[in-house]
Design a protein around this motif. Structure first.
Motif, PDB file in Angstrom:
ATOM      1  N   UNK A   1       0.828  -1.205   0.000  1.00  0.00           N
ATOM      2  CA  UNK A   1       0.000   0.000   0.000  1.00  0.00           C
ATOM      3  C   UNK A   1       0.862   1.256   0.000  1.00  0.00           C
ATOM      4  N   UNK A   2       1.973   1.224   0.721  1.00  0.00           N
ATOM      5  CA  UNK A   2       2.872   2.371   0.721  1.00  0.00           C
ATOM      6  C   UNK A   2       3.453   2.654  -0.655  1.00  0.00           C
ATOM      7  N   UNK A   3       3.763   1.577  -1.383  1.00  0.00           N
ATOM      8  CA  UNK A   3       4.304   1.734  -2.743  1.00  0.00           C
ATOM      9  C   UNK A   3       3.226   2.221  -3.705  1.00  0.00           C
ATOM     10  N   UNK A   4       2.062   1.544  -3.708  1.00  0.00           N
ATOM     11  CA  UNK A   4       1.029   1.814  -4.708  1.00  0.00           C
ATOM     12  C   UNK A   4       0.237   3.084  -4.431  1.00  0.00           C
TER      13      UNK A   4
ATOM     14  N   UNK B   1      -6.442   0.583  -4.566  1.00  0.00           N
ATOM     15  CA  UNK B   1      -7.783   0.338  -4.076  1.00  0.00           C
ATOM     16  C   UNK B   1      -8.075  -1.148  -3.923  1.00  0.00           C
ATOM     17  N   UNK B   2      -7.589  -1.942  -4.887  1.00  0.00           N
ATOM     18  CA  UNK B   2      -7.765  -3.394  -4.799  1.00  0.00           C
ATOM     19  C   UNK B   2      -6.872  -3.995  -3.722  1.00  0.00           C
ATOM     20  N   UNK B   3      -5.617  -3.552  -3.677  1.00  0.00           N
ATOM     21  CA  UNK B   3      -4.665  -4.085  -2.697  1.00  0.00           C
ATOM     22  C   UNK B   3      -5.146  -3.823  -1.267  1.00  0.00           C
ATOM     23  N   UNK B   4      -5.743  -2.662  -1.050  1.00  0.00           N
ATOM     24  CA  UNK B   4      -6.161  -2.284   0.296  1.00  0.00           C
ATOM     25  C   UNK B   4      -7.281  -3.121   0.867  1.00  0.00           C
ATOM     26  N   UNK B   5      -7.967  -3.898   0.019  1.00  0.00           N
ATOM     27  CA  UNK B   5      -9.042  -4.755   0.508  1.00  0.00           C
ATOM     28  C   UNK B   5      -8.541  -5.810   1.490  1.00  0.00           C
ATOM     29  N   UNK B   6      -7.243  -6.142   1.388  1.00  0.00           N
ATOM     30  CA  UNK B   6      -6.730  -7.217   2.248  1.00  0.00           C
ATOM     31  C   UNK B   6      -6.630  -6.800   3.710  1.00  0.00           C
ATOM     32  N   UNK B   7      -6.638  -5.502   3.999  1.00  0.00           N
ATOM     33  CA  UNK B   7      -6.571  -5.077   5.399  1.00  0.00           C
ATOM     34  C   UNK B   7      -7.796  -5.544   6.176  1.00  0.00           C
TER      35      UNK B   7
ATOM     36  N   UNK C   1     -16.015  -0.367  -0.708  1.00  0.00           N
ATOM     37  CA  UNK C   1     -15.216  -1.020  -1.734  1.00  0.00           C
ATOM     38  C   UNK C   1     -14.328  -0.073  -2.522  1.00  0.00           C
ATOM     39  N   UNK C   2     -13.405  -0.631  -3.333  1.00  0.00           N
ATOM     40  CA  UNK C   2     -12.386   0.175  -3.997  1.00  0.00           C
ATOM     41  C   UNK C   2     -12.910   1.074  -5.105  1.00  0.00           C
ATOM     42  N   UNK C   3     -13.917   0.632  -5.852  1.00  0.00           N
ATOM     43  CA  UNK C   3     -14.405   1.446  -6.965  1.00  0.00           C
ATOM     44  C   UNK C   3     -15.138   2.675  -6.453  1.00  0.00           C
ATOM     45  N   UNK C   4     -16.039   2.492  -5.502  1.00  0.00           N
ATOM     46  CA  UNK C   4     -16.751   3.633  -4.929  1.00  0.00           C
ATOM     47  C   UNK C   4     -15.796   4.602  -4.251  1.00  0.00           C
ATOM     48  N   UNK C   5     -14.761   4.087  -3.608  1.00  0.00           N
ATOM     49  CA  UNK C   5     -13.782   4.939  -2.950  1.00  0.00           C
ATOM     50  C   UNK C   5     -13.123   5.892  -3.939  1.00  0.00           C
ATOM     51  N   UNK C   6     -12.769   5.404  -5.132  1.00  0.00           N
ATOM     52  CA  UNK C   6     -12.034   6.211  -6.093  1.00  0.00           C
ATOM     53  C   UNK C   6     -12.879   7.314  -6.719  1.00  0.00           C
ATOM     54  N   UNK C   7     -14.177   7.326  -6.434  1.00  0.00           N
ATOM     55  CA  UNK C   7     -15.024   8.420  -6.916  1.00  0.00           C
ATOM     56  C   UNK C   7     -14.589   9.759  -6.335  1.00  0.00           C
ATOM     57  N   UNK C   8     -13.832   9.712  -5.252  1.00  0.00           N
ATOM     58  CA  UNK C   8     -13.394  10.955  -4.614  1.00  0.00           C
ATOM     59  C   UNK C   8     -12.584  11.821  -5.574  1.00  0.00           C
ATOM     60  N   UNK C   9     -11.893  11.198  -6.540  1.00  0.00           N
ATOM     61  CA  UNK C   9     -11.075  11.986  -7.466  1.00  0.00           C
ATOM     62  C   UNK C   9     -11.931  12.808  -8.429  1.00  0.00           C
TER      63      UNK C   9
END
Length: 300
Positions: free
Chosen positions: A77-80, A169-175, A244-252
């Protein structure tokens, strides 16, 4: 493949607050960059945010995991989500107009929808794709940049940065699967980014060679680290966990709206008709992605 979760009123509120915090980062960076180079600002941003986040983690006595899956999650997550996109965007904005950069940054949800669909995480429905495209059109209309005037290298760097955000966004789901609280996830992410970027700063721009900051620049750097990074990423992981990751990215898509409104309110920038039209288009795109209003009007 699952259907994308609905966005609740609480989640919309968190998305708007996150957009405000990240939209405000343009103000903080604009002040600090007058006195410090971009790499130093990025390292200070993630470094100060790391200190603040770990202080809160310690105060709340949250449980920490030091096993390999948890460490890999933080590092990835730090890298991506920090190191790669921050450096690419800073480099690109040296040659790109801010309007063009805003347009390219708003492509993040397009990558999010595509990557989540390909990974089998969330289905890319026609309504959601149409909503993302309408929102992207609204951003382009609002900032009024000419895509054909963009230099190729910086434009590709911005696209690579947004692709990295989509992967994050996808990687962060593992947390959530690992049971790591949002606050710990945010602290681990900024820690990894700091460990990656700090050696580059030491080699290229040793801190003892940097000029002393004015009170205004120091305040801007603290705002960038504590509000637009530490608090923002705490919200980021809470939203990711909720919708989820897709809805999260709507912030942009929402960030340019706040950037324009803040500029008009505090910097005396003119609020033109194209800005209002673009905001209406973005609102329409978000309504399509949310899905509830179209279903009420047209039925399922």
């Amino acid at each position: 493949m699952t259907t994308p979760p609905a966005i609740t009123a609480r989640a919309w509120g968190m998305l708007l607050l996150l957009a405000l915090l990240w939209g405000g980062s343009f103000f903080f960076v604009g002040v600090a960059v007058r006195e410090w180079p971009p790499l130093a600002i990025v390292v200070a941003r993630v470094g100060l945010a790391t200190i603040a986040l770990w202080a809160v983690v310690a105060a709340l006595r949250l449980e920490l995991r030091r096993d390999s899956p948890a460490l890999r999650a933080h590092l990835g997550m730090g890298v991506l989500n920090n190191a790669v996109p921050f450096l690419l965007i800073v480099w690109a904005q040296g040659s790109l107009p801010s309007g063009a950069a805003s347009i390219l940054n708003a492509t993040t949800p397009l990558w999010g929808v595509l990557l989540a669909h390909l990974a089998g995480a969330e289905k890319a429905t026609p309504l959601r794709i149409g909503g993302v495209l309408l929102g992207f059109l609204g951003v382009g209309w609002m900032v009024g940049a000419d895509p054909l005037a963009m230099p190729l290298g910086p434009a590709l760097a911005m696209c690579a940065a947004t692709f990295s955000y989509g992967l994050a966004g996808l990687w962060g789901r593992r947390f959530r699967a690992l049971g790591i609280p949002p606050l710990v996830a945010a602290a681990g992410q900024t820690s990894a980014a700091t460990l990656i970027l700090a050696p580059a700063l030491l080699l290229a721009l040793p801190p003892w060679t940097l000029p002393a900051l004015s009170w205004a620049a120091a305040g801007a750097l603290l705002g960038l680290a504590l509000l637009s990074t530490a608090l923002a990423y705490l919200l980021y992981f809470r939203i990711l966990d909720a919708v989820g990751p897709v809805n999260l990215l709507l912030v942009t898509l929402i960030i340019p709206v706040f950037a324009v409104l803040l500029g008009a309110a505090f910097l005396g920038e003119r609020l033109a008709t194209q800005h209002l039209t673009g905001m209406v288009l973005i609102a329409g795109g978000l309504a399509l992605i949310d899905g509830r209003l179209p279903r009420r009007v047209f039925g399922r």
